[in-house]
Design an enzyme around this catalytic site. Structure first.
Site, PDB file in Angstrom:
ATOM      1  CB  CYS A 129      12.612  54.588 -43.539  1.00  0.00           C
ATOM      2  SG  CYS A 129      12.865  55.239 -41.884  1.00  0.00           S
ATOM      3  CB  CYS A 170      11.550  58.389 -44.159  1.00  0.00           C
ATOM      4  SG  CYS A 170      13.342  58.217 -44.328  1.00  0.00           S
ATOM      5  CG  HIS A 183      16.893  56.759 -43.948  1.00  0.00           C
ATOM      6  ND1 HIS A 183      15.909  56.179 -43.187  1.00  0.00           N
ATOM      7  CD2 HIS A 183      17.698  55.752 -44.368  1.00  0.00           C
ATOM      8  CE1 HIS A 183      16.108  54.869 -43.153  1.00  0.00           C
ATOM      9  NE2 HIS A 183      17.183  54.578 -43.862  1.00  0.00           N
ATOM     10  CG  HIS A 227      15.031  57.989 -39.916  1.00  0.00           C
ATOM     11  ND1 HIS A 227      14.580  58.371 -41.156  1.00  0.00           N
ATOM     12  CD2 HIS A 227      15.227  59.129 -39.215  1.00  0.00           C
ATOM     13  CE1 HIS A 227      14.509  59.694 -41.196  1.00  0.00           C
ATOM     14  NE2 HIS A 227      14.891  60.176 -40.022  1.00  0.00           N
ATOM     15  CG  ASN A 237      18.877  51.818 -27.295  1.00  0.00           C
ATOM     16  OD1 ASN A 237      19.565  52.039 -26.312  1.00  0.00           O
ATOM     17  ND2 ASN A 237      17.667  51.293 -27.232  1.00  0.00           N
ATOM     18  CG  HIS A 243      15.284  56.445 -33.711  1.00  0.00           C
ATOM     19  ND1 HIS A 243      15.917  55.581 -34.575  1.00  0.00           N
ATOM     20  CD2 HIS A 243      14.914  55.688 -32.640  1.00  0.00           C
ATOM     21  CE1 HIS A 243      15.923  54.362 -34.064  1.00  0.00           C
ATOM     22  NE2 HIS A 243      15.326  54.394 -32.889  1.00  0.00           N
ATOM     23  CD  GLN A 291      13.112  54.020 -27.877  1.00  0.00           C
ATOM     24  OE1 GLN A 291      12.103  53.841 -27.210  1.00  0.00           O
ATOM     25  NE2 GLN A 291      13.872  53.036 -28.292  1.00  0.00           N
ATOM     26  CB  SER A 307      14.271  48.026 -33.953  1.00  0.00           C
ATOM     27  OG  SER A 307      13.539  49.183 -33.579  1.00  0.00           O
TER      28      SER A 307
HETATM   29  P1  H2U Z   1      14.938  51.394 -31.206  1.00  0.00           P
HETATM   30  O1  H2U Z   1      15.550  51.569 -32.544  1.00  0.00           O
HETATM   31  O2  H2U Z   1      15.817  51.833 -30.086  1.00  0.00           O
HETATM   32  O3  H2U Z   1      14.410  50.000 -31.088  1.00  0.00           O
HETATM   33  O4  H2U Z   1      13.683  52.364 -31.169  1.00  0.00           O
HETATM   34  C1  H2U Z   1      12.759  52.402 -32.210  1.00  0.00           C
HETATM   35  C2  H2U Z   1      11.396  52.592 -31.595  1.00  0.00           C
HETATM   36  O5  H2U Z   1      10.489  52.966 -32.625  1.00  0.00           O
HETATM   37  C3  H2U Z   1      10.860  51.324 -30.956  1.00  0.00           C
HETATM   38  O6  H2U Z   1      10.596  51.589 -29.594  1.00  0.00           O
HETATM   39  C4  H2U Z   1       9.256  52.381 -32.385  1.00  0.00           C
HETATM   40  C5  H2U Z   1       9.570  51.047 -31.741  1.00  0.00           C
HETATM   41  O7  H2U Z   1       8.538  50.639 -30.875  1.00  0.00           O
HETATM   42  N1  H2U Z   1       8.528  52.297 -33.638  1.00  0.00           N
HETATM   43  C6  H2U Z   1       7.277  52.874 -33.735  1.00  0.00           C
HETATM   44  O8  H2U Z   1       6.759  53.403 -32.765  1.00  0.00           O
HETATM   45  N2  H2U Z   1       6.615  52.813 -34.930  1.00  0.00           N
HETATM   46  C7  H2U Z   1       7.119  52.227 -36.057  1.00  0.00           C
HETATM   47  O9  H2U Z   1       6.468  52.211 -37.080  1.00  0.00           O
HETATM   48  C8  H2U Z   1       8.466  51.625 -36.046  1.00  0.00           C
HETATM   49  C9  H2U Z   1       9.191  51.634 -34.736  1.00  0.00           C
HETATM   50 ZN    ZN Z   2      14.140  57.073 -42.660  1.00  0.00          ZN
END
Ligand code: H2U
Ligand code: ZN
Length: 349
Positions: free
Chosen positions: A53, A56, A115, A164, A153, A166, A168, A161
């Site tokens: 992940c 994590c 996670h 884990h 989201n 989270h 924003q 995406s």
């Molecule tokens: P979403 O799951 O809503 O897509 O948000 C995850 C965000 O995490 C996404 O905006 C960021 C992505 O750009 N991200 C990082 O900044 N670094 C990473 O290593 C993985 C994802």
């Molecule tokens: Zn994780």
């Protein structure tokens, strides 16, 4: 035809005063057969820590940066931000091809080091820590930016995406569309009624009760009169509050409690980690008089009838206006009547 009382179970349009938009409600249609798309259900068990992940604790992100060995909420700068803070000012001149450069910043907030635990599965104390970090981020970023968006989201269905848990945080030097609309509508309401729209709305819903999902001393959550998504909810403080950082200690604790109860109800509805987009709308952090604002959170979940059947906003909805079959009152009753204990825990966490 002479105008009588509203016929509750007949087609009707309901007005959303926060957006200045109508929604078509068709209660007589909720029993129509469904032979359309069903999503495959992904209730994959996740480990408490996943070495693969990006989010994590202790792991390397895709940018190469390494996460600290955090516990509790952890905020970092998005490695792929949609907004950049150092963009130069610039704009086009042609009226048909308007554009302007904008500035901002984007962060990611892991809710905790776990996670495997989404919001409803965290303890109330851990959710309270999330509330505090939301407030801190708004203070910090709001000192510089005009608007701070705090949102989540949740679920692959919503395009999330990273598994884990989270949320924003995006901050910008402009007021985005949805917020600008709510700003204008709330301002207009105060000017013509001398009252704060959502403060009155919360009090009126508390009195009526038939759209209430959960409530406590400081908060009420309803499926709003004008909901477009089947199980959409609106979370409101009872007191007039402009922004998350303005909440008292007691209101932050009761917010953690109501967040846990709402998200447990969501998960229990279809026995799944209920997907949604949720976000906080508070007064912009731009200088000015924002007395017409009332803090609130929107939850927009896509599911309609099971963990695998979602609502699509298509056809009439894309071309004309939003439409729903299930009434907000029946959606609220279904959410309200669910057990208060999370289906996975059997203990309420
Ligand atoms: P979403 O799951 O809503 O897509 O948000 C995850 C965000 O995490 C996404 O905006 C960021 C992505 O750009 N991200 C990082 O900044 N670094 C990473 O290593 C993985 C994802
Ligand atoms: Zn994780």
């Amino acid at each position: 035809m002479t105008q009588g009382e509203l016929i509750a179970d007949a087609p009707q349009r309901r007005f959303n005063p926060l957006k200045g938009e109508w929604v078509l409600v068709s209660p007589h249609r909720s029993k129509r057969p469904w032979q359309g798309r069903t999503e495959t259900q992904e209730d994959t068990e996740r480990p408490a820590y996943d070495p693969q992940c990006y989010l994590c604790a202790g792991n390397a992100r895709s940018s190469g940066a390494t996460n600290p060995n955090y516990s509790g909420p952890f905020v970092f700068d998005n490695d792929f931000p949609a907004l950049l803070s150092d963009t130069q000012e610039g704009k086009t001149r042609h009226p048909l091809f308007r554009a302007e450069n904008v500035q901002g910043t984007a962060r990611v907030m892991c809710y905790s080091e776990r996670h495997d635990l989404t919001l409803p599965e965290l303890s109330q104390t851990d959710i309270r820590a999330v509330v505090d970090v939301w407030a801190e981020q708004i203070v910090e970023l709001g000192a510089y930016w005009h608007w701070v968006a705090v949102f989540e989201n949740k679920g692959e269905l919503m395009g999330c995406s990273q598994p884990h848990p989270h949320g924003q945080i995006w901050a910008s030097n402009f007021i985005p569309n949805e917020v600008a609309t709510e700003d204008a509508r709330q301002k207009e309401w105060l000017e013509s009624n001398g009252r704060v729209l959502l403060v009155d709305y919360a009090a009126e819903e508390a009195k009526r009760g038939d759209r209430t999902v959960v409530e406590n001393d400081d908060w009420i959550v309803v499926v709003p009169w004008w909901a477009t998504w089947p199980f959409e909810t609106l979370m409101l403080p009872r007191r007039h509050v402009l922004r998350l950082p303005d909440l008292t200690e007691a209101e932050r604790t009761s917010l953690a409690e109501i967040l846990k109860r709402l998200t447990i109800a969501y998960d229990n509805l279809f026995l799944t980690e209920f997907p949604y987009t949720m976000g906080w709308h508070g007064a912009p952090t731009k200088a000015g008089d924002h007395g017409h604002w009332q803090l609130h959170a929107h939850f927009y979940p896509p599911l309609l009838r099971s963990a695998t059947v979602r609502k699509f906003m298509v056809g009439f909805e894309m071309l004309a206006e939003a439409q729903r079959d299930l009434t907000p009152e029946s959606a609220a009753a279904r959410l309200r009547d669910l057990p208060g204990v999370h289906y996975k825990s059997g203990s309420g966490g």
